[in-house]
Structure formats: C-alpha cells, structure tokens
Write an enzyme that holds these catalytic residues in place. Structure first.
Site, PDB file in Angstrom:
ATOM      1  N   LYS A  89       0.872  -1.185   0.000  1.00 34.37           N
ATOM      2  CA  LYS A  89       0.000   0.000   0.000  1.00 34.37           C
ATOM      3  C   LYS A  89       0.904   1.228   0.000  1.00 34.37           C
ATOM      4  CE  LYS A  89      -4.102   0.760   2.060  1.00 34.37           C
ATOM      5  NZ  LYS A  89      -5.077   0.868   0.986  1.00 34.37           N
ATOM      6  N   GLU A 101      -9.998  -6.297  -8.590  1.00 32.73           N
ATOM      7  CA  GLU A 101     -10.641  -5.579  -7.483  1.00 32.73           C
ATOM      8  C   GLU A 101     -11.149  -4.256  -8.027  1.00 32.73           C
ATOM      9  OE1 GLU A 101      -7.910  -4.445  -4.359  1.00 32.73           O
ATOM     10  OE2 GLU A 101      -6.259  -4.192  -5.763  1.00 32.73           O
TER      11      GLU A 101
HETATM   12  N1  PXG Z   1      -8.198  -2.555  -2.650  1.00 29.56           N
HETATM   13  C1  PXG Z   1      -7.524  -1.405  -2.781  1.00 29.56           C
HETATM   14  C2  PXG Z   1      -6.814  -1.113  -4.031  1.00 29.56           C
HETATM   15  C3  PXG Z   1      -7.510  -0.484  -1.717  1.00 29.56           C
HETATM   16  O1  PXG Z   1      -6.843   0.655  -1.830  1.00 29.56           O
HETATM   17  C4  PXG Z   1      -8.934  -1.985  -0.447  1.00 29.56           C
HETATM   18  C5  PXG Z   1      -8.884  -2.862  -1.536  1.00 29.56           C
HETATM   19  C6  PXG Z   1      -9.653  -2.405   0.784  1.00 29.56           C
HETATM   20  O2  PXG Z   1      -8.746  -2.771   1.802  1.00 29.56           O
HETATM   21  P1  PXG Z   1      -9.130  -2.692   3.332  1.00 29.56           P
HETATM   22  O3  PXG Z   1      -7.950  -3.244   4.037  1.00 29.56           O
HETATM   23  O4  PXG Z   1      -9.398  -1.248   3.650  1.00 29.56           O
HETATM   24  O5  PXG Z   1     -10.351  -3.510   3.512  1.00 29.56           O
HETATM   25  C7  PXG Z   1      -8.219  -0.776  -0.527  1.00 29.56           C
HETATM   26  C8  PXG Z   1      -8.192   0.207   0.591  1.00 29.56           C
HETATM   27  C9  PXG Z   1     -10.769   5.591  -1.192  1.00 29.56           C
HETATM   28  C10 PXG Z   1      -9.655   4.805  -0.553  1.00 29.56           C
HETATM   29  O6  PXG Z   1     -10.742   6.841  -1.142  1.00 29.56           O
HETATM   30  C11 PXG Z   1      -9.780   3.436  -0.418  1.00 29.56           C
HETATM   31  C12 PXG Z   1      -8.752   2.689   0.148  1.00 29.56           C
HETATM   32  C13 PXG Z   1      -7.601   3.296   0.539  1.00 29.56           C
HETATM   33  C14 PXG Z   1      -7.480   4.674   0.386  1.00 29.56           C
HETATM   34  C15 PXG Z   1      -8.509   5.439  -0.159  1.00 29.56           C
HETATM   35  O7  PXG Z   1     -11.673   4.974  -1.761  1.00 29.56           O
HETATM   36  N2  PXG Z   1      -9.005   1.347   0.258  1.00 29.56           N
END
Ligand code: PXG
Length: 291
Positions: free
Chosen positions: A152, A185
């Site tokens: 990330k 995803e």
């Molecule tokens: N896939 C990706 C590419 C992400 O960035 C998730 C899945 C979900 O992961 P978690 O661990 O949160 O269940 C993420 C994380 C936004 C935003 O503004 C979304 C994420 C991170 C930063 C910003 O939509 N999601």
C-alpha cells in the site's frame, strides 16, 4: 478547536501540518499508508493495519522510526487529541527529505510519520440501501511482478487512472482486471460475488490487495456457514452472479446491483449481502482497541 494532525510525535493545527517539498513521498510517491476506522471509541483491526503498514514498508526498505506498539499508541493519542468517537484514520509514512534524484539513500533524515484522524463519507447512505452501479475500466491493476498491489504505497496512480475512467463514464467505482483479464478488485475496494448461496472473491496473488475488510468478510462467512472461495472470477461470472458487493475500510460493505449495464440478480441488494453487512456492523460495534 480545529483538527490536530500528528507529525513525528507532535500535534499541529491542520493549517500548520506541513512537510518538506523535498520529501520523496511527494516527489516520487515513495512511502506507505493505511486507512483505518474507529467505531464508538474503538479502533477496528488496528493491529492488522499496523502489521500491513510494516509489511509494505519492509519491501520498500523503508524504516518506520517507531515500533508497532509506539505506532498503535500514536494512533490512539491522535484520536484522543481530536476527541473523535467515530473516525477515519490515515497513517502515512514517507521516505523523508532527500534531493531531486530518486535514490532513497540520499534521504538523510528520518522517514516522516503522519497521522490524520477525520471523517470520511465515500458514498451517500442511499447507495448502501439501493446498491451501486459500476463498470469495468481499461486500466488493468498493477502487475504483481512490477508493483505488487499488496504494497500500500503512496503511488496510487494505477487506481486513480481507473477512477478517472469510471468518473468519465459517470460512475463512482470501477472493476479493474488483472493482466490475465480476470477480475482483480475495484479502485479502492475488494469485490465479492454470491452464486448459489456461495461466496467468491479473487485470490490475492494475481493483483488484488488482501483487504482487511475482505478478510473480515471471509471470517464472517465461515461463522455463518456460507461456503467461501478465493478463486479467479471472470466478468461473465460477475454478470451472472446472484449478488455482488464491495468491501473496504472507507466504503465498508456496499452492495453492487449493476455491472457494465447488466443487472446483478434481482437488481437490488441480495440476502447474503445484507446479512454480511449486518454482521459486519455488529462486529465493528463489538470489538477493537479502546481509547
Ligand atoms: N483494494 C484497494 C486497491 C484499496 O486501496 C482496499 C482494496 C480495501 O482494503 P481494506 O484493508 O481497507 O479492507 C483498498 C483500501 C478511497 C480509498 O478513497 C480506499 C482505500 C484506501 C485509500 C482510499 O476509496 N481502500
């Protein structure tokens, strides 16, 4: 009292919370982050988020100048300082100040640790009841052998390009495929489908972030006796699914009712989706690190 932002152990007013323009986080996206939520003064899955942050940093050979325990304390302290009961927390660690070349060895100072606790509303309440319409976009998810989506990092341009393509077509979220053409995803969420009362989500190896909400949903499904499969999914399988939903810390669980113009199931949020949304909500109220 305004928002207070944590930077390297100190709190600053939002307007004074600044880092160097020579920080490689800004110059190159050289850094890592996590998005975390708290509910009713409990931080949900805090340990898991901190662990993933350290894993992302490990691969980038970025030294986080805090132990895991100290970072957990810093998150809690940011929430207490801002007196927030329910919050969205962004933890950012940048490489720090360097020169105008990309060599990280030239960043002589320490990595910068930033923690922001604020509110986030990704989608209006209405969409959680009625479901989201999404499309597949041309930009494919980063190849794991190039920039592994498990990291990330502060370089989110792959996802931002996909978001722009969705926005250009009038949609808020998009399915990204992997380099093989399977569903990977969405731009900021993992995807699940339900077929014949069984749950499917793409495996993490192909270009899908192992989302913490995704893992939570897999655990809840196990508890509910719903069969779960981490298996490659094609667009066709999404179109003919009975139910679909997205998961993410920011979005939480949101039903999907149309994909590329095809109605999913009955065209409204499905039974298993609604059940998982309820169970997820209950879990967020019941567990987490107290502050
Ligand atoms: N896939 C990706 C590419 C992400 O960035 C998730 C899945 C979900 O992961 P978690 O661990 O949160 O269940 C993420 C994380 C936004 C935003 O503004 C979304 C994420 C991170 C930063 C910003 O939509 N999601």
């Amino acid at each position: 009292m305004g928002l207070k932002v944590y930077i390297n152990g100190k709190f600053y007013e939002k307007s004074d919370a600044k880092i160097s323009v020579f920080d490689h986080g800004l110059l190159y996206g050289d850094g890592v982050f996590e998005g975390i939520r708290s509910y009713q003064r409990r931080v949900f899955k805090l340990k898991e988020h901190v662990e993933r942050l350290f894993e992302s940093a490990h691969t980038l050979m970025l030294d986080i100048p805090l132990t895991r325990e100290a970072l957990i304390k810093a998150v809690i302290s940011t929430l207490q300082t801002n007196n927030l009961d329910n919050a969205y927390i962004r933890v950012v660690v940048t490489r720090g100040e360097g020169d105008l070349g990309l060599d990280p060895r030239k960043c002589k100072g320490s990595a910068q640790v930033i923690i922001i606790a604020d509110k986030i509303v990704l989608y209006p309440e209405k969409l959680y009841k009625e479901g989201l319409e999404i499309i597949t976009v041309p930009t494919v998810r980063n190849l794991p052998e190039a920039l592994n989506p498990q990291i990330k990092s502060l370089n989110y341009l792959n996802n931002i390009l996909a978001k722009i393509e969705a926005n250009n077509c009038g949609y808020q979220e998009a399915i990204m495929l992997d380099s093989m053409g399977y569903v990977a995803e969405c731009t900021g969420d993992n995807i699940f489908i339900v077929k014949n009362a069984e749950l499917y989500t793409p495996p993490q190896c192909m270009g899908t972030l192992r989302g913490i909400t995704r893992d939570t949903i897999l655990e809840l499904a196990l508890k509910l006796g719903v069969a779960r499969h981490e298996h490659v999914i094609t667009r066709h399988e999404v179109y003919i699914s009975d139910e679909a939903f997205l998961t993410g810390t920011a979005a939480e669980i949101i039903p999907v009712v149309k994909v590329d113009g095809r109605s999913i199931g009955s065209g409204s949020p499905g039974k298993i989706t609604l059940k998982l949304m309820k169970e997820f909500h209950n879990l967020t109220q019941a567990e987490g690190v107290k502050y």
